[in-house]
Design a protein around this motif. Structure first.
Motif, mmCIF file in Angstrom:
data_model
loop_
_atom_site.group_PDB
_atom_site.id
_atom_site.type_symbol
_atom_site.label_atom_id
_atom_site.label_comp_id
_atom_site.label_asym_id
_atom_site.label_seq_id
_atom_site.Cartn_x
_atom_site.Cartn_y
_atom_site.Cartn_z
ATOM 1 N N ALA A 109 0.832 -1.207 0.000
ATOM 2 C CA ALA A 109 0.000 0.000 0.000
ATOM 3 C C ALA A 109 0.867 1.258 0.000
ATOM 4 C CB ALA A 109 -0.943 -0.009 1.197
ATOM 5 N N ASN A 110 2.179 1.100 0.175
ATOM 6 C CA ASN A 110 3.129 2.213 0.052
ATOM 7 C C ASN A 110 3.705 2.302 -1.356
ATOM 8 O OD1 ASN A 110 3.194 3.663 2.484
ATOM 9 N ND2 ASN A 110 4.382 2.065 3.469
ATOM 10 N N LYS A 111 3.075 1.635 -2.299
ATOM 11 C CA LYS A 111 3.419 1.711 -3.723
ATOM 12 C C LYS A 111 4.788 1.135 -4.073
ATOM 13 C CE LYS A 111 0.663 5.864 -4.356
ATOM 14 N NZ LYS A 111 0.677 7.236 -4.810
ATOM 15 N N VAL A 112 5.134 0.035 -3.425
ATOM 16 C CA VAL A 112 6.357 -0.681 -3.767
ATOM 17 C C VAL A 112 5.934 -1.977 -4.452
ATOM 18 C CG1 VAL A 112 8.407 -1.848 -2.865
ATOM 19 C CG2 VAL A 112 7.637 0.300 -1.837
ATOM 20 N N ILE A 113 6.340 -2.150 -5.715
ATOM 21 C CA ILE A 113 6.010 -3.372 -6.446
ATOM 22 C C ILE A 113 6.829 -4.504 -5.850
ATOM 23 C CG2 ILE A 113 5.999 -4.511 -8.700
ATOM 24 C CD1 ILE A 113 4.119 -2.066 -8.553
ATOM 25 N N THR A 114 6.131 -5.576 -5.436
ATOM 26 C CA THR A 114 6.826 -6.687 -4.793
ATOM 27 C C THR A 114 6.854 -7.951 -5.651
ATOM 28 O OG1 THR A 114 4.798 -7.320 -3.616
ATOM 29 C CG2 THR A 114 6.342 -5.847 -2.469
ATOM 30 N N ALA A 115 5.964 -8.035 -6.650
ATOM 31 C CA ALA A 115 5.962 -9.221 -7.503
ATOM 32 C C ALA A 115 5.257 -8.924 -8.815
ATOM 33 C CB ALA A 115 5.271 -10.387 -6.804
ATOM 34 N N ILE A 116 5.729 -9.603 -9.863
ATOM 35 C CA ILE A 116 5.091 -9.558 -11.176
ATOM 36 C C ILE A 116 4.965 -11.006 -11.629
ATOM 37 C CG2 ILE A 116 5.304 -8.852 -13.585
ATOM 38 C CD1 ILE A 116 7.013 -6.483 -12.595
ATOM 39 N N ASP A 117 3.729 -11.409 -11.937
ATOM 40 C CA ASP A 117 3.496 -12.772 -12.386
ATOM 41 C C ASP A 117 2.858 -12.716 -13.770
ATOM 42 O OD1 ASP A 117 3.355 -15.615 -12.209
ATOM 43 O OD2 ASP A 117 1.231 -15.447 -11.678
ATOM 44 N N ILE A 118 3.518 -13.340 -14.747
ATOM 45 C CA ILE A 118 3.019 -13.366 -16.126
ATOM 46 C C ILE A 118 2.813 -14.818 -16.523
ATOM 47 C CG2 ILE A 118 3.488 -12.747 -18.529
ATOM 48 C CD1 ILE A 118 5.397 -10.576 -17.441
ATOM 49 N N ASP A 119 1.622 -15.129 -16.965
ATOM 50 C CA ASP A 119 1.289 -16.462 -17.447
ATOM 51 C C ASP A 119 2.258 -16.862 -18.561
ATOM 52 O OD1 ASP A 119 -0.899 -18.692 -17.715
ATOM 53 O OD2 ASP A 119 -0.562 -17.935 -19.764
ATOM 54 N N ASP A 120 2.790 -18.068 -18.473
ATOM 55 C CA ASP A 120 3.783 -18.533 -19.461
ATOM 56 C C ASP A 120 3.260 -18.474 -20.901
ATOM 57 O OD1 ASP A 120 5.729 -19.006 -17.548
ATOM 58 O OD2 ASP A 120 5.171 -21.116 -17.294
ATOM 59 N N GLU A 121 2.009 -18.894 -21.093
ATOM 60 C CA GLU A 121 1.446 -18.901 -22.449
ATOM 61 C C GLU A 121 1.345 -17.483 -23.002
ATOM 62 O OE1 GLU A 121 -2.729 -20.034 -24.659
ATOM 63 O OE2 GLU A 121 -2.173 -21.142 -22.842
ATOM 64 N N LEU A 122 0.888 -16.549 -22.171
ATOM 65 C CA LEU A 122 0.795 -15.155 -22.612
ATOM 66 C C LEU A 122 2.181 -14.608 -22.926
ATOM 67 C CD1 LEU A 122 -0.942 -12.604 -23.065
ATOM 68 C CD2 LEU A 122 -0.501 -12.038 -20.673
ATOM 69 N N HIS A 123 3.132 -14.929 -22.087
ATOM 70 C CA HIS A 123 4.504 -14.443 -22.281
ATOM 71 C C HIS A 123 5.085 -14.936 -23.599
ATOM 72 C CE1 HIS A 123 8.940 -14.450 -21.548
ATOM 73 N NE2 HIS A 123 8.638 -13.232 -21.139
ATOM 74 N N GLN A 124 4.807 -16.167 -23.944
ATOM 75 C CA GLN A 124 5.353 -16.747 -25.175
ATOM 76 C C GLN A 124 4.625 -16.269 -26.429
ATOM 77 O OE1 GLN A 124 5.151 -20.951 -24.462
ATOM 78 N NE2 GLN A 124 6.843 -20.936 -22.999
ATOM 79 N N ASN A 125 3.316 -15.991 -26.308
ATOM 80 C CA ASN A 125 2.522 -15.703 -27.500
ATOM 81 C C ASN A 125 2.236 -14.229 -27.737
ATOM 82 O OD1 ASN A 125 2.348 -18.468 -28.107
ATOM 83 N ND2 ASN A 125 0.589 -18.706 -26.759
ATOM 84 N N ALA A 126 2.390 -13.392 -26.739
ATOM 85 C CA ALA A 126 2.058 -11.978 -26.891
ATOM 86 C C ALA A 126 3.197 -11.222 -27.573
ATOM 87 C CB ALA A 126 1.768 -11.355 -25.529
ATOM 88 N N GLU A 127 2.826 -10.213 -28.335
ATOM 89 C CA GLU A 127 3.836 -9.342 -28.921
ATOM 90 C C GLU A 127 4.369 -8.427 -27.828
ATOM 91 O OE1 GLU A 127 2.541 -7.263 -32.380
ATOM 92 O OE2 GLU A 127 1.642 -9.061 -33.265
ATOM 93 N N LYS A 128 5.567 -7.951 -28.010
ATOM 94 C CA LYS A 128 6.231 -7.108 -27.021
ATOM 95 C C LYS A 128 5.381 -5.910 -26.629
ATOM 96 C CE LYS A 128 10.577 -4.571 -26.338
ATOM 97 N NZ LYS A 128 10.278 -3.157 -26.268
#
Length: 101
Positions: free
Chosen positions: A39-58
C-alpha cells in the motif's frame, strides 16, 4: 504541544509500517498478468502467465503490464488514503486539549 507532535510522528510511522504489510493487486487478462505491491506503492511481484509471455507481442505485453501496474497503484492509493484518513481522525480526536477544549 511537543508531546502531541511526537505522538503524531509516532502514529505516522505506525501507519507506514502497516501500509508496508498490506498487499494490493492489479490484474489483467483474467489474471494472466498479476502485479503485487504494498500500500506504500512498492512493487513486490510480477506474475506473467507462461502462455501469454510466449505468444504476446512485445508491445501488447508492455501495455498489459502498464495497465496491471496502474491498477495496483490505484488500489494502493485507496488503501493509503483510508489509512491516512483514519490516522487524521484519531489525531484530531486526541488534539482537543491542544486547542483548550
Amino acid at each position: 504541544m511537543l508531546d502531541k507532535l511526537m505522538a503524531a510522528q509516532q502514529k505516522a510511522d505506525e501507519v507506514k509500517k502497516r501500509l508496508d504489510a498490506i498487499s494490493v493487486y492489479g490484474e489483467v487478462e483474467g489474471g494472466k498478468i498479476r502485479i503485487t505491491a504494498t500500500a506504500n506503492k512498492v512493487i513486490t511481484a510480477i506474475d506473467i502467465d507462461d502462455e501469454l509471455h510466449q505468444n504476446a507481442e512485445k508491445e501488447e505485453l508492455e501495455e498489459l503490464l502498464l495497465t496491471a501496474i496502474n491498477k495496483a497503484l490505484v488500489q494502493a492509493d485507496q488503501v493509503n488514503a483510508a489509512e491516512m484518513q483514519s490516522m487524521a481522525k484519531d489525531m484530531l480526536g486526541g488534539m482537543g486539549g491542544l486547542f483548550g477544549n
